[in-house]
Motif scaffolding. Sequence first.
Motif, short mmCIF file in Angstrom:
data_model
loop_
_atom_site.label_atom_id
_atom_site.label_comp_id
_atom_site.label_asym_id
_atom_site.label_seq_id
_atom_site.Cartn_x
_atom_site.Cartn_y
_atom_site.Cartn_z
N THR A 230 0.80 -1.22 0.00
CA THR A 230 0.00 0.00 0.00
C THR A 230 0.83 1.27 0.00
O THR A 230 0.28 2.36 0.01
N GLY A 231 2.15 1.17 0.03
CA GLY A 231 2.99 2.36 -0.01
C GLY A 231 3.65 2.73 1.30
O GLY A 231 4.12 3.85 1.46
N SER A 232 3.71 1.81 2.26
CA SER A 232 4.39 2.12 3.52
C SER A 232 5.91 2.08 3.31
O SER A 232 6.40 1.35 2.47
N PHE A 233 6.63 2.89 4.08
CA PHE A 233 8.09 3.01 3.94
C PHE A 233 8.71 2.89 5.31
O PHE A 233 8.42 3.70 6.19
N GLN B 85 13.25 18.00 4.32
CA GLN B 85 12.37 17.76 3.18
C GLN B 85 13.18 17.31 1.94
O GLN B 85 12.71 16.44 1.19
N LYS B 86 14.36 17.87 1.74
CA LYS B 86 15.17 17.52 0.57
C LYS B 86 15.57 16.05 0.59
O LYS B 86 15.53 15.37 -0.44
N GLN B 87 15.96 15.55 1.76
CA GLN B 87 16.36 14.15 1.88
C GLN B 87 15.15 13.23 1.70
O GLN B 87 15.23 12.19 1.03
N TYR B 88 14.03 13.63 2.25
CA TYR B 88 12.79 12.87 2.14
C TYR B 88 12.35 12.76 0.68
O TYR B 88 12.02 11.68 0.19
N GLN B 89 12.41 13.89 -0.06
CA GLN B 89 12.03 13.90 -1.47
C GLN B 89 13.01 13.10 -2.32
O GLN B 89 12.62 12.44 -3.28
N SER B 90 14.30 13.16 -1.95
CA SER B 90 15.33 12.42 -2.68
C SER B 90 15.07 10.92 -2.64
O SER B 90 15.20 10.23 -3.65
N VAL B 91 14.66 10.42 -1.49
CA VAL B 91 14.40 8.99 -1.34
C VAL B 91 13.18 8.57 -2.17
O VAL B 91 13.20 7.53 -2.83
N LEU B 92 12.15 9.38 -2.17
CA LEU B 92 10.91 9.02 -2.87
C LEU B 92 10.93 9.28 -4.37
O LEU B 92 10.03 8.83 -5.08
N ASP C 33 5.37 -1.69 -0.74
CA ASP C 33 5.85 -1.45 0.62
C ASP C 33 7.37 -1.54 0.55
O ASP C 33 7.92 -2.47 -0.05
N VAL C 34 8.07 -0.58 1.16
CA VAL C 34 9.52 -0.52 1.08
C VAL C 34 10.10 -0.71 2.48
O VAL C 34 9.70 -0.04 3.43
N PHE C 35 11.04 -1.65 2.59
CA PHE C 35 11.78 -1.88 3.83
C PHE C 35 13.24 -1.60 3.54
O PHE C 35 13.83 -2.27 2.68
N ALA C 36 13.83 -0.62 4.20
CA ALA C 36 15.22 -0.23 3.93
C ALA C 36 16.05 -0.31 5.19
O ALA C 36 15.59 0.07 6.27
N THR C 37 17.27 -0.79 5.06
CA THR C 37 18.25 -0.72 6.14
C THR C 37 19.44 0.04 5.58
O THR C 37 19.90 -0.22 4.47
N VAL C 38 19.92 1.00 6.36
CA VAL C 38 21.03 1.84 5.90
C VAL C 38 21.96 2.10 7.07
O VAL C 38 21.54 2.20 8.21
#
Length: 133
Positions: free
Chosen positions: A27-30, A45-52, A65-70
């Motif tokens: 459904t689009g969860s991150f 906001q810039k980092q948030y927009q960069s990821v999406l 649904d996106v699951f990220a580990t960094v």
Amino acid sequence: MTKKSPFFYGTGRRKTSSARVFLKSGTGSFTVNRKQSLKDYFVKQKQYQSVLSPLEVLGVQKSFDVFATVKGGGFTGQSEAIRHALARALLEVDETYRATLKKNQFLTRDSRMVERKKYGRHKARKSTQFSKR
């Protein structure tokens, strides 16, 4: 017989940051590093927009649904590492996305790294003050 995984996987790097992204139909969860929301992790906001941005360019924000580990580096490096990994994972979903992702330079690994400090210098290039007398 091998069981096909329901996840699509991608790895991305930027400076000293390294990210792993798992995509799943949803459904689009991150989720980033087990935090509930992307906004909880990236406040700027810039980092948030960069990821999406890879999802927005393709118009599939609500499809996965996106699951990220960094880990490693700072927040900007981490956000761009996630963006790179997300673009690579989207290629596993559908190979026809390649042209759009490549045109927007999401598949290109940014190879710029911090130059190492050299001996006899203060920093990588900064030298001692020169005086003729």
